[in-house]
Design a protein around this motif. Structure first.
Motif, short mmCIF file in Angstrom:
data_model
loop_
_atom_site.label_atom_id
_atom_site.label_comp_id
_atom_site.label_asym_id
_atom_site.label_seq_id
_atom_site.Cartn_x
_atom_site.Cartn_y
_atom_site.Cartn_z
N THR A 67 42.88 -55.02 -43.39
CA THR A 67 42.83 -55.34 -44.82
C THR A 67 42.58 -56.82 -45.08
N LEU A 68 42.42 -57.62 -44.05
CA LEU A 68 42.30 -59.06 -44.23
C LEU A 68 40.86 -59.56 -44.34
N ALA A 69 39.89 -58.68 -44.22
CA ALA A 69 38.49 -59.10 -44.26
C ALA A 69 38.12 -59.64 -45.64
N LYS A 70 37.34 -60.73 -45.66
CA LYS A 70 36.88 -61.29 -46.93
C LYS A 70 35.80 -60.43 -47.54
N VAL A 71 34.95 -59.84 -46.69
CA VAL A 71 33.93 -58.89 -47.13
C VAL A 71 33.95 -57.70 -46.19
N GLY A 72 33.59 -56.54 -46.70
CA GLY A 72 33.59 -55.34 -45.87
C GLY A 72 34.99 -54.94 -45.45
N ILE A 73 35.05 -54.07 -44.47
CA ILE A 73 36.32 -53.57 -43.93
C ILE A 73 36.28 -53.76 -42.42
N ASP A 74 37.37 -54.24 -41.85
CA ASP A 74 37.47 -54.34 -40.39
C ASP A 74 37.91 -52.97 -39.88
N LYS A 75 37.05 -52.32 -39.11
CA LYS A 75 37.28 -50.93 -38.70
C LYS A 75 37.78 -50.80 -37.27
N GLY A 76 38.77 -49.97 -37.11
CA GLY A 76 39.17 -49.46 -35.82
C GLY A 76 39.86 -50.42 -34.87
N ILE A 77 39.95 -49.97 -33.65
CA ILE A 77 40.69 -50.67 -32.61
C ILE A 77 40.13 -52.06 -32.34
N CYS A 78 38.80 -52.23 -32.47
CA CYS A 78 38.16 -53.54 -32.24
C CYS A 78 38.00 -54.34 -33.52
N MET A 92 22.56 -47.57 -34.25
CA MET A 92 22.74 -47.29 -32.81
C MET A 92 23.32 -45.89 -32.59
N GLY A 93 23.59 -45.18 -33.70
CA GLY A 93 24.17 -43.84 -33.59
C GLY A 93 25.67 -43.85 -33.36
N LEU A 94 26.32 -44.95 -33.72
CA LEU A 94 27.76 -45.09 -33.51
C LEU A 94 28.51 -44.98 -34.82
N ASP A 95 29.67 -44.34 -34.76
CA ASP A 95 30.56 -44.19 -35.91
C ASP A 95 31.79 -45.06 -35.65
N LEU A 96 31.93 -46.13 -36.40
CA LEU A 96 33.04 -47.07 -36.15
C LEU A 96 34.41 -46.46 -36.41
N ASP A 97 34.47 -45.31 -37.09
CA ASP A 97 35.73 -44.61 -37.27
C ASP A 97 36.14 -43.83 -36.02
N ASN A 98 35.20 -43.63 -35.11
CA ASN A 98 35.46 -42.96 -33.84
C ASN A 98 35.89 -44.02 -32.83
N ILE A 99 37.03 -43.85 -32.19
CA ILE A 99 37.57 -44.88 -31.31
C ILE A 99 36.63 -45.21 -30.14
N ASN A 102 33.77 -47.19 -31.50
CA ASN A 102 34.26 -48.50 -31.88
C ASN A 102 34.34 -49.42 -30.66
N ILE A 103 34.85 -48.89 -29.57
CA ILE A 103 34.94 -49.66 -28.33
C ILE A 103 33.54 -49.94 -27.78
N GLU A 104 32.67 -48.94 -27.81
CA GLU A 104 31.30 -49.15 -27.33
C GLU A 104 30.60 -50.26 -28.12
N TYR A 105 30.78 -50.26 -29.44
CA TYR A 105 30.17 -51.31 -30.25
C TYR A 105 30.84 -52.66 -29.96
N GLY A 106 32.14 -52.65 -29.75
CA GLY A 106 32.84 -53.88 -29.39
C GLY A 106 32.30 -54.47 -28.10
N LEU A 107 32.05 -53.64 -27.11
CA LEU A 107 31.47 -54.10 -25.84
C LEU A 107 30.05 -54.62 -26.06
N PHE A 108 29.29 -53.94 -26.92
CA PHE A 108 27.95 -54.40 -27.25
C PHE A 108 28.01 -55.78 -27.90
N LEU A 109 28.91 -55.95 -28.86
CA LEU A 109 29.06 -57.25 -29.51
C LEU A 109 29.43 -58.34 -28.51
N LEU A 110 30.36 -58.02 -27.65
CA LEU A 110 30.80 -59.00 -26.66
C LEU A 110 29.64 -59.41 -25.75
N GLN A 111 28.81 -58.44 -25.38
CA GLN A 111 27.67 -58.73 -24.52
C GLN A 111 26.61 -59.55 -25.25
#
Length: 142
Positions: A67-78, A92-99, A102-111
């Motif tokens: 709930t702390l995001a200035k814009v949008g919503i911070d979704k999920g475990i990541c 990318m065919g990812l649903d950020l509500d799916n854990i 969410n992790i797969e996208y987090g790893l993508f972002l980190l990379q």
């Protein structure tokens, strides 16, 4: 041994030699591919270790909406921000509500972006990652 038998024997040996060369070449390629996969696995595991530290700081390991995001919503475990990353994750065919997604996208972002997307919680994860880095347990992402 007559000449015809010698030619046939040499021909067979040459064929066997060619087969051995081809198999050797294939084995070299296979060995190179195995080495590359091992490197990719090590890199993936290191990114996962970094992400695990970030996850603890961002969501405490819970798959929640922040709930702390200035814009949008911070979704999920990541805690992936929908304003900045929602469209790309969907493309990318990812649903950020799916854990798992969410992790797969987090790893993508980190990379692709390093730890930049989680700079708001840097005060939490940076000291932990620095300590682990000093122990040479993971690559530098910060």
């Amino acid at each position: 041994m007559n000449t015809l038998k010698q030619i046939m024997l040499l021909s067979s040996l040459l064929g066997l030699f060619i087969v051995c060369l081809l198999l050797s070449s294939d084995m070299d390629k296979l060995e190179q591919r195995i080495i590359e996969l091992e490197k990719q696995t090590i890199e993936y595991n290191k990114r996962m270790e970094v992400l695990e530290v970030i996850i603890q700081c961002e969501s405490g390991g819970r798959h929640i909406d922040g709930t702390l995001a200035k814009v949008g919503i911070d979704k999920g475990i990541c805690q992936i921000n929908t304003y900045w990353h929602g469209d790309r994750a969907t493309a990318m065919g990812l649903d950020l509500d799916n854990i798992d997604d969410n992790i797969e996208y987090g790893l993508f972002l980190l990379q692709t972006e390093g730890t930049k997307p989680w700079r708001a919680s840097k005060h939490c994860w940076q000291p932990i990652l620095k300590a682990l880095e000093q122990k040479q347990l993971m690559v530098k992402y910060i």
